[in-house]
Design an enzyme around this catalytic site. Structure first.
Site, PDB file in Angstrom:
ATOM      1  N   LYS A 122      22.612 -43.051 -24.049  1.00  0.00           N
ATOM      2  CA  LYS A 122      22.998 -42.010 -24.998  1.00  0.00           C
ATOM      3  C   LYS A 122      23.323 -40.742 -24.236  1.00  0.00           C
ATOM      4  O   LYS A 122      22.456 -40.126 -23.621  1.00  0.00           O
ATOM      5  CB  LYS A 122      21.895 -41.709 -26.018  1.00  0.00           C
ATOM      6  CG  LYS A 122      22.444 -40.791 -27.111  1.00  0.00           C
ATOM      7  CD  LYS A 122      21.381 -40.144 -27.942  1.00  0.00           C
ATOM      8  CE  LYS A 122      21.183 -38.692 -27.720  1.00  0.00           C
ATOM      9  NZ  LYS A 122      22.322 -37.813 -27.568  1.00  0.00           N
ATOM     10  N   GLU A 155      11.718 -37.598 -17.054  1.00  0.00           N
ATOM     11  CA  GLU A 155      12.066 -36.531 -16.102  1.00  0.00           C
ATOM     12  C   GLU A 155      12.294 -35.270 -16.916  1.00  0.00           C
ATOM     13  O   GLU A 155      13.312 -35.138 -17.591  1.00  0.00           O
ATOM     14  CB  GLU A 155      13.351 -36.894 -15.334  1.00  0.00           C
ATOM     15  CG  GLU A 155      13.219 -38.089 -14.428  1.00  0.00           C
ATOM     16  CD  GLU A 155      12.314 -37.827 -13.239  1.00  0.00           C
ATOM     17  OE1 GLU A 155      12.013 -36.655 -12.950  1.00  0.00           O
ATOM     18  OE2 GLU A 155      11.888 -38.804 -12.614  1.00  0.00           O
ATOM     19  N   CYS A 213      16.867 -28.479 -13.615  1.00  0.00           N
ATOM     20  CA  CYS A 213      15.437 -28.715 -13.849  1.00  0.00           C
ATOM     21  C   CYS A 213      14.600 -28.190 -12.685  1.00  0.00           C
ATOM     22  O   CYS A 213      13.449 -27.825 -12.874  1.00  0.00           O
ATOM     23  CB  CYS A 213      15.176 -30.193 -14.071  1.00  0.00           C
ATOM     24  SG  CYS A 213      15.813 -31.199 -12.739  1.00  0.00           S
ATOM     25  N   GLU A 242      10.179 -22.223 -19.225  1.00  0.00           N
ATOM     26  CA  GLU A 242      11.423 -22.648 -18.596  1.00  0.00           C
ATOM     27  C   GLU A 242      12.583 -22.121 -19.434  1.00  0.00           C
ATOM     28  O   GLU A 242      12.709 -22.478 -20.606  1.00  0.00           O
ATOM     29  CB  GLU A 242      11.502 -24.179 -18.541  1.00  0.00           C
ATOM     30  CG  GLU A 242      12.766 -24.641 -17.842  1.00  0.00           C
ATOM     31  CD  GLU A 242      13.053 -26.122 -17.992  1.00  0.00           C
ATOM     32  OE1 GLU A 242      12.881 -26.665 -19.097  1.00  0.00           O
ATOM     33  OE2 GLU A 242      13.470 -26.722 -16.987  1.00  0.00           O
TER      34      GLU A 242
HETATM   35  P1  NAD Z   1      16.757 -32.173 -24.800  1.00  0.00           P
HETATM   36  O1  NAD Z   1      15.404 -32.704 -24.573  1.00  0.00           O
HETATM   37  O2  NAD Z   1      17.013 -31.288 -25.960  1.00  0.00           O
HETATM   38  O3  NAD Z   1      17.832 -33.361 -24.947  1.00  0.00           O
HETATM   39  C1  NAD Z   1      17.940 -34.376 -24.003  1.00  0.00           C
HETATM   40  C2  NAD Z   1      18.506 -35.609 -24.659  1.00  0.00           C
HETATM   41  O4  NAD Z   1      17.554 -36.090 -25.629  1.00  0.00           O
HETATM   42  C3  NAD Z   1      19.807 -35.372 -25.428  1.00  0.00           C
HETATM   43  O5  NAD Z   1      20.674 -36.474 -25.216  1.00  0.00           O
HETATM   44  C4  NAD Z   1      19.337 -35.329 -26.872  1.00  0.00           C
HETATM   45  O6  NAD Z   1      20.333 -35.710 -27.793  1.00  0.00           O
HETATM   46  C5  NAD Z   1      18.220 -36.346 -26.850  1.00  0.00           C
HETATM   47  N1  NAD Z   1      17.274 -36.215 -27.968  1.00  0.00           N
HETATM   48  C6  NAD Z   1      16.954 -35.085 -28.661  1.00  0.00           C
HETATM   49  N2  NAD Z   1      16.051 -35.374 -29.621  1.00  0.00           N
HETATM   50  C7  NAD Z   1      15.786 -36.699 -29.533  1.00  0.00           C
HETATM   51  C8  NAD Z   1      14.931 -37.589 -30.244  1.00  0.00           C
HETATM   52  N3  NAD Z   1      14.173 -37.177 -31.257  1.00  0.00           N
HETATM   53  N4  NAD Z   1      14.904 -38.886 -29.869  1.00  0.00           N
HETATM   54  C9  NAD Z   1      15.659 -39.316 -28.838  1.00  0.00           C
HETATM   55  N5  NAD Z   1      16.504 -38.532 -28.137  1.00  0.00           N
HETATM   56  C10 NAD Z   1      16.564 -37.236 -28.470  1.00  0.00           C
HETATM   57  O7  NAD Z   1      17.132 -31.490 -23.424  1.00  0.00           O
HETATM   58  P2  NAD Z   1      18.336 -30.522 -23.165  1.00  0.00           P
HETATM   59  O8  NAD Z   1      18.002 -29.230 -23.805  1.00  0.00           O
HETATM   60  O9  NAD Z   1      19.618 -31.211 -23.500  1.00  0.00           O
HETATM   61  O10 NAD Z   1      18.244 -30.417 -21.561  1.00  0.00           O
HETATM   62  C11 NAD Z   1      17.485 -29.472 -20.911  1.00  0.00           C
HETATM   63  C12 NAD Z   1      16.139 -30.042 -20.473  1.00  0.00           C
HETATM   64  O11 NAD Z   1      16.310 -31.143 -19.595  1.00  0.00           O
HETATM   65  C13 NAD Z   1      15.377 -29.006 -19.676  1.00  0.00           C
HETATM   66  O12 NAD Z   1      14.025 -28.977 -20.055  1.00  0.00           O
HETATM   67  C14 NAD Z   1      15.514 -29.496 -18.248  1.00  0.00           C
HETATM   68  O13 NAD Z   1      14.553 -29.045 -17.369  1.00  0.00           O
HETATM   69  C15 NAD Z   1      15.501 -30.969 -18.427  1.00  0.00           C
HETATM   70  N6  NAD Z   1      16.064 -31.637 -17.254  1.00  0.00           N
HETATM   71  C16 NAD Z   1      15.230 -32.354 -16.419  1.00  0.00           C
HETATM   72  C17 NAD Z   1      15.738 -32.960 -15.271  1.00  0.00           C
HETATM   73  C18 NAD Z   1      14.851 -33.774 -14.348  1.00  0.00           C
HETATM   74  O14 NAD Z   1      15.376 -34.621 -13.635  1.00  0.00           O
HETATM   75  N7  NAD Z   1      13.556 -33.567 -14.300  1.00  0.00           N
HETATM   76  C19 NAD Z   1      17.082 -32.852 -14.983  1.00  0.00           C
HETATM   77  C20 NAD Z   1      17.888 -32.114 -15.826  1.00  0.00           C
HETATM   78  C21 NAD Z   1      17.369 -31.528 -16.970  1.00  0.00           C
END
Ligand code: NAD
Length: 487
Positions: free
Chosen positions: A173, A248, A282, A379
């Site tokens: 997704k 992650e 991240c 963050e």
């Molecule tokens: P998010 O958690 O809002 O969304 C991530 C994904 O999850 C999206 O595809 C979203 O559609 C999906 N999602 C949302 N609600 C869901 C649910 N109820 N069930 C299943 N899937 C769902 O994150 P974001 O705001 O898009 O991204 C930023 C975050 O990602 C930050 O916290 C950042 O630190 C983290 N991040 C971590 C890493 C790592 O490798 N550790 C890398 C990049 C980003």
């Protein structure tokens, strides 16, 4: 407007519904993306389940899977510029970074291509003379891979690569923000010749597509990158299918500068650590801990460097900082920064939303010495650096570890013994010494606490996409003895 298709069971489709994707540099819609619904998810999971158990994929040798992954790696490398342009257009990430990063993404696929036929089982020196016992490593099953907007091609490669090497099938997704490059990746997966259903890529929203996918009974493992709040939701979703999870998540990583460090080099790394990708990383080194004796000098170097950062359109090769991906992100950052300033944080530079189209935010430094500031605690996922000073190693360490996150840390010192002492005591999954924001397919990556669980990259990541089957073979021709005694 350009119209994109998602990829289910080897077929490209517009989907039952669609949504507009916004160009972050202008704030205007530029493309229509399929908005996957529960039925789309059901079909994708069914296709992935069928591909796992029948057809060419389960019969393919591990070497054969590796060859397909090599082909995909070559296609990613050949199309890196086109993929980069799409990612830049759809997420606002600057072309300088997307083109370099996507060229390197090909190496991640290459690494896992080479690994496919090195995932070995084992033979056990079992303690029974009439038994032969061995372990088979089998694919864990259908994987749901869920990624956020930043670096989607990279964050999906560290899931798709090892999962395919291990023989799994996937439903990926993409994020609802900036999904265009993922749909182009689907075309390359198709062109590489993976059988239908082995990889399916959907675009849609978290609460409909994502929630249905991660709670689906056909899913065995969920590989998630995103925020901690969503991770909690995913764990709740996985109560439905009892899928294993790798998470992650975010970070609030300390960047520690001692007075014996090369300050010029540390400043360059700090600029990279917080302002590259407009802070949407991240591993952003968002908490600067600087030894009090060099604090003023270091902040001045940072200020001078920040003033030289070229902010502009992400498509322009000269641009060093582009817009944030979404308006929501811009608003969240602005709220935290304003609140922190009201609470006493001192804005050394930046801190105000510029008066221009698009979701821009300037490089910002808040001096948070002796101030409780929300920008220090949370963050922000943006170009906001918070600084505090320390006077001893123990104080630096206590401040560094005073966070529920545990993803990354940077240590700048020329004192070798001190660096080793800190590495042992710092709470982070990745520690960079005299460098920052370096990654490789060979090096595991991940965190603990609010930063998640599991590791991506490296050999272990491929093993995490396998499950062990223990096989017992009795080698004696004698009749089985006493059936009422466990053997
Ligand atoms: P998010 O958690 O809002 O969304 C991530 C994904 O999850 C999206 O595809 C979203 O559609 C999906 N999602 C949302 N609600 C869901 C649910 N109820 N069930 C299943 N899937 C769902 O994150 P974001 O705001 O898009 O991204 C930023 C975050 O990602 C930050 O916290 C950042 O630190 C983290 N991040 C971590 C890493 C790592 O490798 N550790 C890398 C990049 C980003």
């Amino acid at each position: 407007m350009q119209r994109f298709q998602h990829y289910i069971d080897g077929t490209f489709e517009f989907g039952l519904d669609s949504f507009e994707s916004i160009d972050p540099a202008s704030g205007k819609p530029w493309a229509l993306m399929p908005r996957a619904q529960a039925e789309d998810v059901d079909r994708a999971v069914l296709a992935a389940g069928m591909a796992l158990s029948s057809g060419p994929w389960p019969d393919m040798t591990a070497t054969g899977r590796g060859k397909l992954l090599y082909r995909l790696a070559d296609l990613v490398a050949q199309n890196a510029q086109r993929l980069a342009e799409l990612e830049t257009r759809d997420t606002g990430k600057i072309i300088r970074e997307t083109s370099a990063q996507i060229a390197y993404v090909a190496d991640y696929y290459r690494y896992y291509a080479g690994l496919a036929d090195k995932i070995e089982g084992a033979h056990l020196p079992i303690d029974k003379p009439d038994m032969d016992v061995w372990l088979r490593r089998e694919p864990i099953g259908v994987v749901a891979a869920v990624v956020p907007w930043n670096s989607q091609l990279f964050l999906s490669a560290v899931k798709i690569g090892p999962a395919l090497a291990a023989g799994c099938t996937l439903v990926v997704k993409a994020s609802e923000d900036g999904p265009a490059p993922m749909l182009e990746l689907a075309r390359l997966i198709h062109e590489a010749g993976f059988p239908a259903g082995v990889v399916n890529i959907l675009t849609g929203f978290g609460d409909e597509c994502g929630a249905h996918l991660t709670s689906h009974r056909g899913i065995s493992h969920i590989a998630f990158t995103g925020g901690p709040q969503t991770a909690r939701q995913i764990i709740r979703n996985s109560a439905e299918n009892l899928a294993s999870t790798s998470l992650e998540l975010g970070g609030k990583s300390p960047f520690i500068v001692f007075d014996d460090a090369d300050l010029e080099s540390a400043a360059n790394a700090q600029i990279a650590g917080i302002f590259a990708a407009t802070g949407q990383s991240c591993v952003a080194g968002s908490r600067l801990l600087v030894q009090a004796s060099v604090k003023e000098r270091f902040l001045t170097i940072l200020k001078n460097k920040a003033e030289d950062i070229i902010i502009g359109l992400p498509q322009d090769n000269a641009t060093e900082m582009g817009p944030l991906c979404t308006k929501r992100q811009q608003q969240v950052i602005d709220t935290h920064v304003r609140q922190s300033i009201m609470d006493g944080a001192d804005p050394v530079f930046g801190g105000t939303v510029p008066d221009r189209a698009g979701y821009f935010y300037p490089p910002t430094l808040l001096d948070c010495d002796h101030v409780e500031a929300s920008a220090w605690e949370n963050e922000l996922f943006g170009p906001v650096l918070c600084a505090r000073s320390f006077s001893s190693e123990d104080e630096a360490l206590a401040m560094a570890n005073d966070t529920p996150y545990g993803l990354a840390a940077g240590i700048f010192t020329n004192n070798l013994t001190r660096a080793h002492r800190l590495v042992r005591r710092i709470n982070a999954g990745v520690v960079w010494i005299n460098t920052y924001r370096a990654v490789s397919p060979i090096a595991p990556f991940g965190g603990s606490g609010l930063s998640g669980q599991g590791r991506e990259g490296g050999l272990q990541a491929a093993l995490d996409y396998t499950k062990i089957k223990t096989v017992w073979l009795r080698t004696s021709d004698e009749p089985i003895p006493d059936p009422f005694v466990m053997r």
